[in-house]
Design a protein around this motif. Structure first.
Motif, PDB file in Angstrom:
ATOM      1  N   THR A  51       0.830  -1.206   0.000  1.00 34.68           N
ATOM      2  CA  THR A  51       0.000   0.000   0.000  1.00 34.68           C
ATOM      3  C   THR A  51       0.861   1.251   0.000  1.00 34.68           C
ATOM      4  O   THR A  51       0.479   2.271  -0.577  1.00 34.68           O
ATOM      5  N   ARG A  52       2.031   1.199   0.643  1.00 37.92           N
ATOM      6  CA  ARG A  52       2.930   2.357   0.619  1.00 37.92           C
ATOM      7  C   ARG A  52       3.395   2.630  -0.801  1.00 37.92           C
ATOM      8  O   ARG A  52       3.371   3.770  -1.279  1.00 37.92           O
ATOM      9  N   ILE A  53       3.799   1.584  -1.517  1.00 36.78           N
ATOM     10  CA  ILE A  53       4.255   1.752  -2.895  1.00 36.78           C
ATOM     11  C   ILE A  53       3.103   2.227  -3.781  1.00 36.78           C
ATOM     12  O   ILE A  53       3.259   3.127  -4.614  1.00 36.78           O
ATOM     13  N   ALA A  54       1.922   1.650  -3.582  1.00 39.10           N
ATOM     14  CA  ALA A  54       0.768   1.978  -4.424  1.00 39.10           C
ATOM     15  C   ALA A  54       0.199   3.360  -4.132  1.00 39.10           C
ATOM     16  O   ALA A  54      -0.675   3.832  -4.855  1.00 39.10           O
ATOM     17  N   ALA A  55       0.700   4.028  -3.082  1.00 36.83           N
ATOM     18  CA  ALA A  55       0.266   5.388  -2.781  1.00 36.83           C
ATOM     19  C   ALA A  55       1.068   6.428  -3.554  1.00 36.83           C
ATOM     20  O   ALA A  55       0.851   7.627  -3.392  1.00 36.83           O
ATOM     21  N   SER A  56       2.004   5.985  -4.405  1.00 45.45           N
ATOM     22  CA  SER A  56       2.836   6.912  -5.169  1.00 45.45           C
ATOM     23  C   SER A  56       2.010   7.683  -6.191  1.00 45.45           C
ATOM     24  O   SER A  56       0.894   7.289  -6.539  1.00 45.45           O
ATOM     25  N   ASP A  57       2.582   8.767  -6.684  1.00 45.49           N
ATOM     26  CA  ASP A  57       1.911   9.690  -7.592  1.00 45.49           C
ATOM     27  C   ASP A  57       1.373   8.962  -8.833  1.00 45.49           C
ATOM     28  O   ASP A  57       2.150   8.458  -9.646  1.00 45.49           O
ATOM     29  N   PRO A  58       0.053   8.915  -9.029  1.00 49.82           N
ATOM     30  CA  PRO A  58      -0.499   8.167 -10.161  1.00 49.82           C
ATOM     31  C   PRO A  58      -0.130   8.755 -11.521  1.00 49.82           C
ATOM     32  O   PRO A  58       0.033   8.016 -12.495  1.00 49.82           O
ATOM     33  N   THR A  59      -0.008  10.086 -11.603  1.00 46.64           N
ATOM     34  CA  THR A  59       0.383  10.695 -12.876  1.00 46.64           C
ATOM     35  C   THR A  59       1.784  10.274 -13.269  1.00 46.64           C
ATOM     36  O   THR A  59       2.047   9.896 -14.427  1.00 46.64           O
ATOM     37  N   MET A  60       2.695  10.330 -12.309  1.00 49.45           N
ATOM     38  CA  MET A  60       4.079   9.962 -12.587  1.00 49.45           C
ATOM     39  C   MET A  60       4.170   8.514 -13.065  1.00 49.45           C
ATOM     40  O   MET A  60       4.817   8.213 -14.075  1.00 49.45           O
ATOM     41  N   TRP A  61       3.481   7.614 -12.367  1.00 45.31           N
ATOM     42  CA  TRP A  61       3.615   6.201 -12.710  1.00 45.31           C
ATOM     43  C   TRP A  61       2.859   5.830 -13.970  1.00 45.31           C
ATOM     44  O   TRP A  61       3.300   4.957 -14.729  1.00 45.31           O
ATOM     45  N   ARG A  62       1.745   6.486 -14.243  1.00 41.99           N
ATOM     46  CA  ARG A  62       1.100   6.285 -15.540  1.00 41.99           C
ATOM     47  C   ARG A  62       2.087   6.592 -16.663  1.00 41.99           C
ATOM     48  O   ARG A  62       2.224   5.820 -17.623  1.00 41.99           O
ATOM     49  N   ASP A  63       2.785   7.723 -16.557  1.00 45.71           N
ATOM     50  CA  ASP A  63       3.710   8.133 -17.611  1.00 45.71           C
ATOM     51  C   ASP A  63       4.917   7.211 -17.697  1.00 45.71           C
ATOM     52  O   ASP A  63       5.417   6.927 -18.792  1.00 45.71           O
ATOM     53  N   VAL A  64       5.393   6.726 -16.552  1.00 45.42           N
ATOM     54  CA  VAL A  64       6.523   5.794 -16.559  1.00 45.42           C
ATOM     55  C   VAL A  64       6.174   4.542 -17.353  1.00 45.42           C
ATOM     56  O   VAL A  64       6.943   4.080 -18.214  1.00 45.42           O
ATOM     57  N   PHE A  65       4.998   3.969 -17.096  1.00 48.13           N
ATOM     58  CA  PHE A  65       4.630   2.733 -17.784  1.00 48.13           C
ATOM     59  C   PHE A  65       4.417   2.954 -19.278  1.00 48.13           C
ATOM     60  O   PHE A  65       4.729   2.084 -20.092  1.00 48.13           O
ATOM     61  N   LEU A  66       3.925   4.113 -19.648  1.00 54.64           N
ATOM     62  CA  LEU A  66       3.706   4.374 -21.070  1.00 54.64           C
ATOM     63  C   LEU A  66       5.001   4.690 -21.802  1.00 54.64           C
ATOM     64  O   LEU A  66       5.176   4.316 -22.966  1.00 54.64           O
ATOM     65  N   THR A  67       5.946   5.357 -21.143  1.00 55.65           N
ATOM     66  CA  THR A  67       7.200   5.707 -21.821  1.00 55.65           C
ATOM     67  C   THR A  67       8.217   4.569 -21.783  1.00 55.65           C
ATOM     68  O   THR A  67       9.131   4.530 -22.597  1.00 55.65           O
ATOM     69  N   ASN A  68       8.054   3.638 -20.850  1.00 57.93           N
ATOM     70  CA  ASN A  68       8.967   2.490 -20.786  1.00 57.93           C
ATOM     71  C   ASN A  68       8.209   1.202 -21.099  1.00 57.93           C
ATOM     72  O   ASN A  68       8.459   0.144 -20.539  1.00 57.93           O
ATOM     73  N   ARG A  69       7.285   1.308 -22.022  1.00 57.51           N
ATOM     74  CA  ARG A  69       6.325   0.236 -22.315  1.00 57.51           C
ATOM     75  C   ARG A  69       6.991  -1.082 -22.680  1.00 57.51           C
ATOM     76  O   ARG A  69       6.652  -2.136 -22.135  1.00 57.51           O
ATOM     77  N   GLU A  70       7.949  -1.052 -23.606  1.00 58.90           N
ATOM     78  CA  GLU A  70       8.520  -2.300 -24.119  1.00 58.90           C
ATOM     79  C   GLU A  70       9.277  -3.059 -23.041  1.00 58.90           C
ATOM     80  O   GLU A  70       9.139  -4.282 -22.899  1.00 58.90           O
ATOM     81  N   ALA A  71      10.107  -2.341 -22.274  1.00 61.48           N
ATOM     82  CA  ALA A  71      10.879  -3.011 -21.219  1.00 61.48           C
ATOM     83  C   ALA A  71       9.953  -3.555 -20.134  1.00 61.48           C
ATOM     84  O   ALA A  71      10.160  -4.658 -19.618  1.00 61.48           O
ATOM     85  N   VAL A  72       8.915  -2.789 -19.773  1.00 64.01           N
ATOM     86  CA  VAL A  72       7.975  -3.250 -18.751  1.00 64.01           C
ATOM     87  C   VAL A  72       7.229  -4.490 -19.238  1.00 64.01           C
ATOM     88  O   VAL A  72       7.062  -5.469 -18.486  1.00 64.01           O
ATOM     89  N   LEU A  73       6.786  -4.482 -20.488  1.00 66.45           N
ATOM     90  CA  LEU A  73       6.076  -5.647 -21.014  1.00 66.45           C
ATOM     91  C   LEU A  73       6.981  -6.876 -21.067  1.00 66.45           C
ATOM     92  O   LEU A  73       6.543  -8.005 -20.806  1.00 66.45           O
ATOM     93  N   ASP A  74       8.263  -6.662 -21.384  1.00 67.88           N
ATOM     94  CA  ASP A  74       9.219  -7.773 -21.389  1.00 67.88           C
ATOM     95  C   ASP A  74       9.339  -8.370 -19.991  1.00 67.88           C
ATOM     96  O   ASP A  74       9.234  -9.594 -19.799  1.00 67.88           O
ATOM     97  N   MET A  75       9.533  -7.508 -18.988  1.00 63.34           N
ATOM     98  CA  MET A  75       9.671  -7.988 -17.614  1.00 63.34           C
ATOM     99  C   MET A  75       8.370  -8.587 -17.101  1.00 63.34           C
ATOM    100  O   MET A  75       8.376  -9.574 -16.350  1.00 63.34           O
ATOM    101  N   LEU A  76       7.231  -8.025 -17.508  1.00 67.68           N
ATOM    102  CA  LEU A  76       5.941  -8.549 -17.082  1.00 67.68           C
ATOM    103  C   LEU A  76       5.712  -9.949 -17.642  1.00 67.68           C
ATOM    104  O   LEU A  76       5.184 -10.834 -16.952  1.00 67.68           O
ATOM    105  N   GLY A  77       6.146 -10.179 -18.880  1.00 64.22           N
ATOM    106  CA  GLY A  77       6.043 -11.513 -19.462  1.00 64.22           C
ATOM    107  C   GLY A  77       6.871 -12.527 -18.694  1.00 64.22           C
ATOM    108  O   GLY A  77       6.414 -13.652 -18.430  1.00 64.22           O
ATOM    109  N   ARG A  78       8.093 -12.130 -18.344  1.00 63.04           N
ATOM    110  CA  ARG A  78       8.952 -13.037 -17.557  1.00 63.04           C
ATOM    111  C   ARG A  78       8.339 -13.312 -16.197  1.00 63.04           C
ATOM    112  O   ARG A  78       8.359 -14.437 -15.702  1.00 63.04           O
ATOM    113  N   PHE A  79       7.806 -12.263 -15.564  1.00 62.17           N
ATOM    114  CA  PHE A  79       7.185 -12.426 -14.255  1.00 62.17           C
ATOM    115  C   PHE A  79       5.994 -13.374 -14.333  1.00 62.17           C
ATOM    116  O   PHE A  79       5.817 -14.249 -13.474  1.00 62.17           O
TER     117      PHE A  79
END
Length: 309
Positions: free
Chosen positions: A227-255
């Protein structure tokens, strides 16, 4: 210019947690440096003036950067291009431009496109808390944390050295790496954990109605950390996931593949596989503590504002 004073005039664009911490760290480490700031939100600008966050809080980004020899963009990564274009008319020749964004290849491309011909060295201080706003920052946020610089191939070594000196003055440990490699590393060490935290807290929120508040009432330490991590700034993290989409999707697939293997072990009663996996991952925690990246105490050393990003 003295090596101890790498910059004379710092302009901070974006005055939230990170921008406020950059301004406070600069004032503490380099008392003679001039600091100007700007935020797109008028309410944030007024609050920054009220608490004297910088010597001058300008109403426009162009006014804030006028005469600066270093500009640090502390806005959400999705807003980097707009912020850069807004400040462009006020930039001095030879100014060095950097940032604090959590993804780097996309930011580098945005800044290069918005500010052709300017000297740009992106940066990512791996530090933060779940708090936001100009009051959330503090001068010691970067102490004993990594700051990763991702200089382009044609970066001036003298500019890089000055930026290293600045972050070391803030107490950070500095590493340099390629922007794409940074994004892959941070996808697994920061971005994926945040995505998982947002997901599991959302799942618990859905279950809250079913369990009649027992999820919150009996939340254990692991869930509280989520819950502490999920309380982080939603705007910032929305943009992080969209701008680092390919690497996140790669790691998400492995996970997802690893998670499926654990699911199979549980279903088949394979205690040996579970024990081996948990033993391996336990060693990672010990390594992080040994490297000084966290604390073995029950509060994980976070009582003095330490956090994650």
């Amino acid at each position: 210019m003295s090596a101890d004073v790498p910059f004379r005039h710092l302009a901070v664009i974006g005055l939230g947690l990170l921008g406020g911490s950059v301004a406070r760290a600069a004032r503490a480490a380099l008392p003679d440096i001039r600091i100007t700031g700007h935020d797109a939100d008028p309410a944030v600008r007024q609050r920054a003036r009220d608490i004297a966050l910088a010597g001058t809080i300008a109403d426009t980004a162009a006014d804030a950067v006028a005469g600066a020899d270093l500009v640090v963009l502390c806005v959400p990564v999705g807003a980097m291009g707009d912020a850069a274009r807004a400040m462009a008319p006020g930039l001095s020749p030879g100014v060095l431009i950097s940032d604090v964004g959590s993804s780097k290849a996309g930011v580098a491309a945005m800044l290069a496109h918005a500010l052709p011909g300017h000297r740009i060295i992106p940066a990512h201080p791996v530090a933060g808390t779940e708090q936001s706003g100009p009051d959330a920052g503090f001068a010691t946020l970067f102490r004993n944390r990594w700051c990763i610089l991702t200089p382009p191939a044609d970066a001036d070594p003298a500019d890089l050295a000055r930026l290293v000196t600045l972050w070391e003055a803030f107490g950070a440990r500095v590493e340099t790496m390629d922007a794409e490699h940074h994004d892959l590393v941070l996808a697994v060490t920061s971005h994926l954990p945040h995505l998982i935290a947002y997901c599991i807290v959302g799942t618990a929120s859905d279950l809250e109605r079913v369990t009649q508040s027992e999820v919150i009432k009996f939340s254990a330490g692991g869930f509280r950390d989520f819950t502490r991590i999920a309380a982080s700034d939603p705007t910032m993290w929305r943009d992080v996931f969209l701008t680092n989409r390919e690497a996140v999707l790669d790691m998400l697939g492995r996970f997802n593949r690893d998670l499926s293997a654990l699911e199979t072990a549980i279903r088949e009663g394979d205690g040996s596989e579970l024990f081996d996996h948990f033993t391996r991952t336990r060693e990672i925690r010990r390594s992080i503590i040994e490297m000084g990246q966290d604390d073995a105490r029950p509060d994980f050393g976070r009582s003095d504002h330490n956090g994650t990003a």
